[in-house]
Scaffold this active site. Structure first.
Site, PDB file in Angstrom:
ATOM      1  N   ASP A 203       0.668  -1.235   0.095  1.00 40.72           N
ATOM      2  CA  ASP A 203       0.022   0.212  -0.236  1.00 40.72           C
ATOM      3  C   ASP A 203       1.192   0.858   0.244  1.00 40.72           C
ATOM      4  O   ASP A 203       1.335   1.405   0.870  1.00 40.72           O
ATOM      5  CB  ASP A 203      -0.636   0.106   0.682  1.00 40.72           C
ATOM      6  CG  ASP A 203      -2.030   0.817   1.165  1.00 40.72           C
ATOM      7  OD1 ASP A 203      -1.324   2.254   0.949  1.00 40.72           O
ATOM      8  OD2 ASP A 203      -3.222   0.727   1.612  1.00 40.72           O
ATOM      9  N   HIS A 204       0.856   1.255  -1.021  1.00 40.57           N
ATOM     10  CA  HIS A 204       2.509   3.216  -1.159  1.00 40.57           C
ATOM     11  C   HIS A 204       1.363   4.056  -0.116  1.00 40.57           C
ATOM     12  O   HIS A 204       3.333   4.768   0.187  1.00 40.57           O
ATOM     13  CB  HIS A 204       2.065   3.021  -2.919  1.00 40.57           C
ATOM     14  CG  HIS A 204       0.842   4.624  -3.108  1.00 40.57           C
ATOM     15  ND1 HIS A 204      -0.089   4.594  -3.570  1.00 40.57           N
ATOM     16  CD2 HIS A 204       1.621   5.503  -3.223  1.00 40.57           C
ATOM     17  CE1 HIS A 204      -0.154   5.622  -3.982  1.00 40.57           C
ATOM     18  NE2 HIS A 204       0.705   6.241  -3.686  1.00 40.57           N
TER      19      HIS A 204
ATOM     20  N   HIS B 195      -6.000   2.727   1.073  1.00 38.86           N
ATOM     21  CA  HIS B 195      -5.207   3.822   2.194  1.00 38.86           C
ATOM     22  C   HIS B 195      -5.529   4.236   2.550  1.00 38.86           C
ATOM     23  O   HIS B 195      -4.715   4.729   4.075  1.00 38.86           O
ATOM     24  CB  HIS B 195      -4.929   4.711   0.357  1.00 38.86           C
ATOM     25  CG  HIS B 195      -4.162   4.865  -0.672  1.00 38.86           C
ATOM     26  ND1 HIS B 195      -2.907   3.530  -0.510  1.00 38.86           N
ATOM     27  CD2 HIS B 195      -4.524   4.790  -2.079  1.00 38.86           C
ATOM     28  CE1 HIS B 195      -2.818   3.232  -1.961  1.00 38.86           C
ATOM     29  NE2 HIS B 195      -3.258   3.947  -2.849  1.00 38.86           N
TER      30      HIS B 195
HETATM   31  C1  BG6 Z   1      -3.449   5.112  -6.166  1.00 37.89           C
HETATM   32  C2  BG6 Z   1      -5.234   4.706  -7.214  1.00 37.89           C
HETATM   33  O1  BG6 Z   1      -3.321   3.539  -5.436  1.00 37.89           O
HETATM   34  O2  BG6 Z   1      -3.742   6.236  -5.172  1.00 37.89           O
HETATM   35  C3  BG6 Z   1      -4.817   5.986  -8.020  1.00 37.89           C
HETATM   36  O3  BG6 Z   1      -4.785   3.704  -7.608  1.00 37.89           O
HETATM   37  C4  BG6 Z   1      -4.850   7.165  -7.643  1.00 37.89           C
HETATM   38  O4  BG6 Z   1      -6.028   6.555  -8.635  1.00 37.89           O
HETATM   39  C5  BG6 Z   1      -3.728   7.713  -6.462  1.00 37.89           C
HETATM   40  O5  BG6 Z   1      -4.576   8.032  -7.806  1.00 37.89           O
HETATM   41  C6  BG6 Z   1      -3.280   7.820  -5.262  1.00 37.89           C
HETATM   42  O6  BG6 Z   1      -1.532   8.392  -4.834  1.00 37.89           O
HETATM   43  P1  BG6 Z   1      -1.191   9.360  -4.574  1.00 37.89           P
HETATM   44  O7  BG6 Z   1       0.241   8.752  -3.597  1.00 37.89           O
HETATM   45  O8  BG6 Z   1      -1.077  10.692  -5.449  1.00 37.89           O
HETATM   46  O9  BG6 Z   1      -1.852  10.223  -3.487  1.00 37.89           O
END
Ligand code: BG6
Length: 505
Positions: free
Chosen positions: A178-179, A241
């Site tokens: 989960d980045h 997230h």
């Molecule tokens: C991803 C989603 O996991 O996270 C995308 O699939 C989203 O739809 C993105 O735009 C948002 O990530 P960040 O790091 O730009 O907030």
């Protein structure tokens, strides 16, 4: 970086977008240390019949786009990158195994391997089977498998995928991405909570009135309409997230900073959280054409690969209740959406107002026993991106006195900016790839955690409630105010970066 051991980092989906945008740049940074670069290698694999050279060329382009110098990049690509075609059907795991073994002999590697599945989710299962059946689930060194999100698209599919993974790999070999957990400021949440006795002693139902978590994006679905329309915002953003942010805000202090001690506490939060009622606790939305950052943008149904009559939500707001001793009665409001006014990931912790106030906001005298006086509550804003930092809102006496001679209060803030203190924030993928390589699973989602999270949202996913229309460039549909008054018209700016003295709105 002495803890990075010699290894082969195998990327499935090596010709894809994530490899180009995130994985190659992150691996390149990690290998800036010459010692590491001499013992760590990347093997890309996919169905395309690319050569080593073709893969290196794509990597060079990706790194050049990020502003790296041609010379340094070329040397790294030529020395550290390799490519193996997985066959037209994507199932030549025997060929992959032979190439891995051949590279390990040739490069004198001890058999440490990471397999990163940057693949369409429907082929996670076949890839895991393929690796297991080819005996690539074990090696003379360590073997780790990394699975990108989404891990399943509901509880049943997540359980099935967990079973499939566990048929071939032990849980401690599995790294579910989960980045958001790799973002420096998300990790900082733990440091902030458990490194500061000041806040932790106030972090409960006695002192906190509510918690708001906002993840807003100004972008639409771009070229991902095909995937996104099958998924929707609850699956794409909320289940993973936002839920991770919730668990980090709500968890109990872990017994240690050990990965399982932390993940145990996060799972307890999920188990204590009541499933939201789709009728009363949830508002979904879908953007219509509008204006974002001064530019006209099309509605969701006008995006490429999105059906004209799509009912998929691009916005979700919900109320969650964590039914435990710390949080009973404190609502957690979550909202996330595409095509909102700006990019903002923020947690707002609103403290309870003073039980008795001697002041009114307009400075009129206040007799606590008779008048209905309420001081504005203190609020802690934790901004995760952009402008990472913390702001604590409190009241001070405005200079001078008001016309009737009484004191007037004004809101001010104590602010900390991550970038001012430490410089640019590192990329989440770099943190996560490093942790995979050194074998630290703390920032990855455990099998039981991902299932508990899907279970929490099962009623919403099953109800398939209709999405209210909202204009692109607004804070979502008006119906959101049903959950939290005036939420549909507000997004906070960090006061330190906003015009001096302006209140957060
Ligand atoms: C991803 C989603 O996991 O996270 C995308 O699939 C989203 O739809 C993105 O735009 C948002 O990530 P960040 O790091 O730009 O907030």
């Amino acid at each position: 970086m002495p803890d990075i051991q010699p290894h082969l980092f195998v990327i499935f989906g090596a010709t894809g977008d994530l490899t180009k945008r995130k994985l190659i740049p992150a691996l390149y940074h990690l290998m800036q240390d010459e010692d590491v670069a001499q013992h760590c290698y990347v093997l890309g694999t996919a169905r395309s019949n690319w050569s080593d050279e073709r893969f290196r060329e794509a990597a060079r382009d990706a790194l050049r786009e990020k502003g790296h110098s041609e010379e340094a990049v070329s040397e790294w690509c030529a020395r550290n990158l390799f490519y193996q075609c997985l066959g037209a059907e994507g199932d030549d795991y025997g060929g992959l195994r032979d190439r891995i073994e051949q590279l390990e002999r040739h490069l004198d590697l001890p058999g440490n391997r990471a397999f990163y599945l940057s693949l369409p989710p429907r082929i996670y299962g076949p890839a895991i089977e393929g690796l297991g059946n080819a005996g690539l689930n074990t090696s003379p060194g360590w073997t780790r498998i990394v699975v990108e999100k989404p891990f399943g698209d509901d509880l049943d599919s997540a359980q099935a995928l967990n079973e499939q993974v566990h048929t071939h790999f032990d849980e401690d070999q599995v790294y579910r991405i989960d980045h958001y957990l790799g973002k420096e400021t998300v990790q900082n949440l733990m440091a902030f909570r458990f490194g500061n006795a000041l806040f932790e002693s106030l972090w409960n139902r006695e002192h906190i009135d509510r918690v708001e978590i906002t993840v807003s994006e100004s972008l639409g679905v771009g070229g991902r309409g095909g995937y996104y329309d099958q998924s929707g915002h609850v699956r794409d953003m909320v289940q993973n997230h936002l839920t991770q942010l919730l668990t980090l805000v709500a968890m109990e202090p872990p017994a240690s900073m050990d990965a399982d001690a932390i993940r145990d506490e996060k799972v307890k939060v999920l188990r204590a959280t009541r499933q939201p009622d789709p009728e009363t606790d949830v508002v979904l939305g879908q953007y219509e054409a509008g204006t974002v950052n001064g530019e006209p943008v099309p509605g969701y149904r006008g995006e490429p690969d999105v059906p004209e009559d799509s009912g998929t939500e691009t916005f979700a707001a919900l109320r969650l209740d964590v039914a435990n001793w710390r949080w009973q009665g404190v609502p957690f409001f979550l909202r996330a959406g595409k095509r909102l006014p700006r990019k903002l990931t923020q947690i707002a912790v609103r403290f309870q107002s003073a039980p008795v106030s001697l002041f009114q906001a307009d400075g009129a005298p206040c007799v606590p026993q008779t008048a209905n006086c309420e001081a504005p509550p203190n609020e802690l804003l934790i901004t995760l991106q952009p402008d990472e930092g913390f702001d604590l809102r409190f009241e001070v006496k405005a200079p001078g006195s008001s016309e009737n001679g009484t004191m007037t209060l004004e809101t001010q803030h104590l602010s900390f900016s991550y970038e001012d203190a430490f410089g640019p924030v590192p990329d989440a993928y770099e943190t996560l790839l490093r942790d995979i390589i050194v074998g630290d699973p703390t920032l990855f989602v455990r099998g039981d955690e991902v299932e508990a999270s899907w279970q929490l949202y099962a009623p919403i996913l099953e109800a398939d409630a209709p999405a209210h229309a909202y204009e692109a460039g607004t804070w979502g549909p008006d119906a959101v105010d049903r959950l939290l008054p005036s939420w549909s018209s507000t997004g906070r700016v960090r006061p330190a970066r906003a015009s001096a003295g302006a209140d957060m709105q």
